[in-house]
Motif scaffolding. Structure first.
Motif, PDB file in Angstrom:
ATOM      1  N   ASN A   6       0.816  -1.221   0.000  1.00  0.00           N
ATOM      2  CA  ASN A   6       0.000   0.000   0.000  1.00  0.00           C
ATOM      3  C   ASN A   6       0.849   1.272   0.000  1.00  0.00           C
ATOM      4  N   LEU A   7       1.812   1.323  -0.884  1.00  0.00           N
ATOM      5  CA  LEU A   7       2.706   2.478  -0.962  1.00  0.00           C
ATOM      6  C   LEU A   7       1.968   3.678  -1.542  1.00  0.00           C
ATOM      7  N   GLU A   8       2.115   4.814  -0.885  1.00  0.00           N
ATOM      8  CA  GLU A   8       1.504   6.062  -1.352  1.00  0.00           C
ATOM      9  C   GLU A   8       2.534   7.181  -1.322  1.00  0.00           C
ATOM     10  N   LYS A   9       2.453   8.044  -2.328  1.00  0.00           N
ATOM     11  CA  LYS A   9       3.217   9.278  -2.332  1.00  0.00           C
ATOM     12  C   LYS A   9       2.331  10.375  -2.888  1.00  0.00           C
ATOM     13  N   HIS A  10       1.897  11.259  -2.001  1.00  0.00           N
ATOM     14  CA  HIS A  10       1.025  12.366  -2.362  1.00  0.00           C
ATOM     15  C   HIS A  10       1.795  13.672  -2.207  1.00  0.00           C
ATOM     16  N   PHE A  11       1.800  14.475  -3.256  1.00  0.00           N
ATOM     17  CA  PHE A  11       2.486  15.765  -3.219  1.00  0.00           C
ATOM     18  C   PHE A  11       1.474  16.872  -2.960  1.00  0.00           C
ATOM     19  N   ILE A  58      10.488   3.534  -3.254  1.00  0.00           N
ATOM     20  CA  ILE A  58      10.930   2.245  -2.734  1.00  0.00           C
ATOM     21  C   ILE A  58      12.346   2.352  -2.188  1.00  0.00           C
ATOM     22  N   LEU A  59      13.201   3.148  -2.841  1.00  0.00           N
ATOM     23  CA  LEU A  59      14.567   3.358  -2.372  1.00  0.00           C
ATOM     24  C   LEU A  59      14.651   4.447  -1.308  1.00  0.00           C
ATOM     25  N   ARG A  60      13.561   5.108  -1.071  1.00  0.00           N
ATOM     26  CA  ARG A  60      13.454   6.270  -0.173  1.00  0.00           C
ATOM     27  C   ARG A  60      14.359   7.417  -0.603  1.00  0.00           C
ATOM     28  N   LEU A  61      14.549   7.538  -1.902  1.00  0.00           N
ATOM     29  CA  LEU A  61      15.098   8.775  -2.430  1.00  0.00           C
ATOM     30  C   LEU A  61      14.043   9.870  -2.327  1.00  0.00           C
ATOM     31  N   ILE A  62      12.788   9.451  -2.371  1.00  0.00           N
ATOM     32  CA  ILE A  62      11.647  10.304  -2.049  1.00  0.00           C
ATOM     33  C   ILE A  62      10.945   9.653  -0.863  1.00  0.00           C
ATOM     34  N   SER A  63      10.670  10.413   0.172  1.00  0.00           N
ATOM     35  CA  SER A  63      10.015   9.842   1.351  1.00  0.00           C
ATOM     36  C   SER A  63       8.553   9.536   1.040  1.00  0.00           C
ATOM     37  N   PRO A  64       8.126   8.285   1.208  1.00  0.00           N
ATOM     38  CA  PRO A  64       6.723   7.944   0.922  1.00  0.00           C
ATOM     39  C   PRO A  64       5.774   8.579   1.928  1.00  0.00           C
ATOM     40  N   SER A  65       4.551   8.837   1.497  1.00  0.00           N
ATOM     41  CA  SER A  65       3.537   9.396   2.394  1.00  0.00           C
ATOM     42  C   SER A  65       2.973   8.345   3.333  1.00  0.00           C
ATOM     43  N   ARG A  66       2.878   7.120   2.835  1.00  0.00           N
ATOM     44  CA  ARG A  66       2.294   6.027   3.620  1.00  0.00           C
ATOM     45  C   ARG A  66       2.706   4.707   3.000  1.00  0.00           C
ATOM     46  N   GLY A  67       2.656   3.648   3.793  1.00  0.00           N
ATOM     47  CA  GLY A  67       2.923   2.321   3.258  1.00  0.00           C
ATOM     48  C   GLY A  67       4.165   1.683   3.861  1.00  0.00           C
ATOM     49  N   ASP A  68       4.344   0.405   3.588  1.00  0.00           N
ATOM     50  CA  ASP A  68       5.476  -0.365   4.088  1.00  0.00           C
ATOM     51  C   ASP A  68       6.323  -0.844   2.914  1.00  0.00           C
ATOM     52  N   ILE A  69       7.648  -0.774   3.107  1.00  0.00           N
ATOM     53  CA  ILE A  69       8.607  -1.254   2.107  1.00  0.00           C
ATOM     54  C   ILE A  69       9.531  -2.225   2.830  1.00  0.00           C
ATOM     55  N   LEU A  70       9.200  -3.498   2.794  1.00  0.00           N
ATOM     56  CA  LEU A  70       9.923  -4.512   3.560  1.00  0.00           C
ATOM     57  C   LEU A  70      11.013  -5.113   2.682  1.00  0.00           C
ATOM     58  N   PHE A  71      12.259  -4.993   3.149  1.00  0.00           N
ATOM     59  CA  PHE A  71      13.412  -5.413   2.356  1.00  0.00           C
ATOM     60  C   PHE A  71      14.321  -6.291   3.202  1.00  0.00           C
ATOM     61  N   VAL A  88      12.008  -0.112   4.978  1.00  0.00           N
ATOM     62  CA  VAL A  88      12.771   1.007   4.439  1.00  0.00           C
ATOM     63  C   VAL A  88      12.080   2.341   4.734  1.00  0.00           C
ATOM     64  N   ALA A  89      10.764   2.324   4.829  1.00  0.00           N
ATOM     65  CA  ALA A  89      10.000   3.558   5.030  1.00  0.00           C
ATOM     66  C   ALA A  89      10.204   4.157   6.416  1.00  0.00           C
ATOM     67  N   THR A  90      10.662   3.359   7.377  1.00  0.00           N
ATOM     68  CA  THR A  90      10.734   3.846   8.762  1.00  0.00           C
ATOM     69  C   THR A  90      12.119   3.751   9.379  1.00  0.00           C
ATOM     70  N   VAL A  91      13.117   3.217   8.689  1.00  0.00           N
ATOM     71  CA  VAL A  91      14.444   3.082   9.293  1.00  0.00           C
ATOM     72  C   VAL A  91      15.058   4.453   9.534  1.00  0.00           C
ATOM     73  N   ARG A  93      18.082   7.420   9.675  1.00  0.00           N
ATOM     74  CA  ARG A  93      18.958   7.922   8.623  1.00  0.00           C
ATOM     75  C   ARG A  93      20.259   7.136   8.571  1.00  0.00           C
ATOM     76  N   GLU A  94      20.773   6.736   9.728  1.00  0.00           N
ATOM     77  CA  GLU A  94      22.004   5.959   9.754  1.00  0.00           C
ATOM     78  C   GLU A  94      21.795   4.579   9.152  1.00  0.00           C
ATOM     79  N   GLU A  95      20.675   3.950   9.494  1.00  0.00           N
ATOM     80  CA  GLU A  95      20.370   2.641   8.905  1.00  0.00           C
ATOM     81  C   GLU A  95      20.116   2.765   7.407  1.00  0.00           C
ATOM     82  N   LEU A  96      19.474   3.856   7.008  1.00  0.00           N
ATOM     83  CA  LEU A  96      19.223   4.073   5.582  1.00  0.00           C
ATOM     84  C   LEU A  96      20.539   4.214   4.822  1.00  0.00           C
ATOM     85  N   ARG A  97      21.498   4.876   5.427  1.00  0.00           N
ATOM     86  CA  ARG A  97      22.821   5.016   4.805  1.00  0.00           C
ATOM     87  C   ARG A  97      23.463   3.651   4.585  1.00  0.00           C
TER      88      ARG A  97
END
Length: 341
Positions: A6-11, A58-71, A88-91, A93-97
């Protein structure tokens, strides 16, 4: 390896002196998909459907508005564990790096994605240096190995991006994406900016690298000929939502969604003697700021009925692992690829 729920990105759309939010552009609106290890999944659709935004979210180059990205991350795995499943949506910044070592991207435009002030050695070696993997002579050796892997050579290391052709620049971008030995690569329109004569070379290169480096691909593209040749499965997007998922073979042989049928009718055929009537979709693409009620495709669908205007079709599983969002998927006899009627 990857499960998107249920990935969402609303601008937000802001207007007026006070820049108040007047609405939201629903670029990605409830996308769900899975990607297995070693698989190539194609994410296709016309321009503006949200596929690039989905890939970057999905890569969180853009922060999603809602949803889970399990990797399933190798870099964030604990001691004694092969992989660790993270959202990936909630990790942090250090973990994202750290996750960047497992998830990389090949950008669409090789002309703007390479810094013109950096040499090839610096462009390809920067990820290795930033993550503390190599430096000095070892870094130079690693960069040389990567350039050779993508069809370049050591003589190119001290040159700058403006000295290369489009195909060579894309190879440099691919080498940079491979530098950290990622598990998954999102390739955003990897050949659309290249000459036709070069496109086949890059597609073949991607296939060879997948086998050599044990890669998993998410290919974002509008070119269905590339999808047919390169992808195991295909997800078709329309106006921020996925409308059909199937294996590439099944999708071309037996489309279940009217939008997929229209896309297939527009694919050029290699035989000039074959003339296929293209299905021309009526009207304009609706605005993602105010999408239609019911099925989002109904204003342009030649099979639409009253229920399509009122009720959102359920995204349901069909036979052979296929899924589709269409009220009449069981009854429509849609045209496969290469058939005129």
């Amino acid at each position: 390896m990857l499960e998107v729920r249920n990935l969402e990105k609303h601008f937000p759309v802001r207007r007026g002196i006070l820049r108040r939010t007047q609405g939201y552009v629903k670029a990605v609106d409830g996308v769900s998909l899975t990607l297995d290890r070693g698989e190539t999944l194609g994410l296709v659709g016309e321009s503006g459907c949200g596929k690039t935004t989905a890939g970057r979210s999905i890569l969180r180059l853009i922060s999603p508005s809602r949803g889970d990205i399990l990797f399933s991350s190798r870099s964030l795995s604990g001691e004694g564990e092969e992989t660790r499943r993270v959202n990936v949506a909630t990790v942090s910044r250090e973990e994202l790096r750290q996750l960047r070592r497992d998830m990389q991207i090949i950008f669409q435009d090789p002309y703007s994605s390479l810094d013109p002030r950096m040499s090839v050695a610096d462009l390809v070696g920067e990820p290795l240096y930033v993550h503390g993997i190599a430096k000095g002579a070892e870094l130079r050796d690693r960069v040389e190995q990567l350039l050779v892997a993508v069809g370049l050579n050591a003589d190119h290391m001290q040159r700058y991006s403006h000295e290369f052709s489009g195909g060579q620049r894309q190879r440099i971008g691919i080498a940079r994406a491979l530098a950290l030995r990622p598990q998954m690569i999102v390739a955003d329109e990897p050949i659309s900016a290249l000459d036709v004569s070069i496109q086949a070379q890059v597609v073949t290169l991607l296939q060879d690298l997948q086998e050599e480096f044990d890669l998993t691909y998410l290919i974002v593209t509008h070119d269905l000929t590339v999808v047919r040749y390169l992808c195991d499965r295909v997800a078709v997007m329309y106006l921020g939502q996925i409308v059909e998922i199937a294996t590439a073979e099944a999708l071309f042989a037996d489309p279940l969604h009217p939008y997929t049928e229209a896309l297939l009718s527009a694919v050029p055929l290699p035989d000039p003697a074959m003339r296929i009537e293209q299905i021309v979709l009526e009207g304009d693409v609706p605005s993602p700021l105010n999408p239609p009620s019911g099925c989002r495709f109904h204003p342009r669908c030649r099979y639409a009925q009253d229920i399509c205007k009122k009720e959102v079709p359920e995204f349901r599983d069909m036979s052979e692992g296929r899924s589709v969002a269409c009220h009449f998927a069981d009854t429509l006899d849609l045209r496969p690829f290469g058939r005129s009627s």
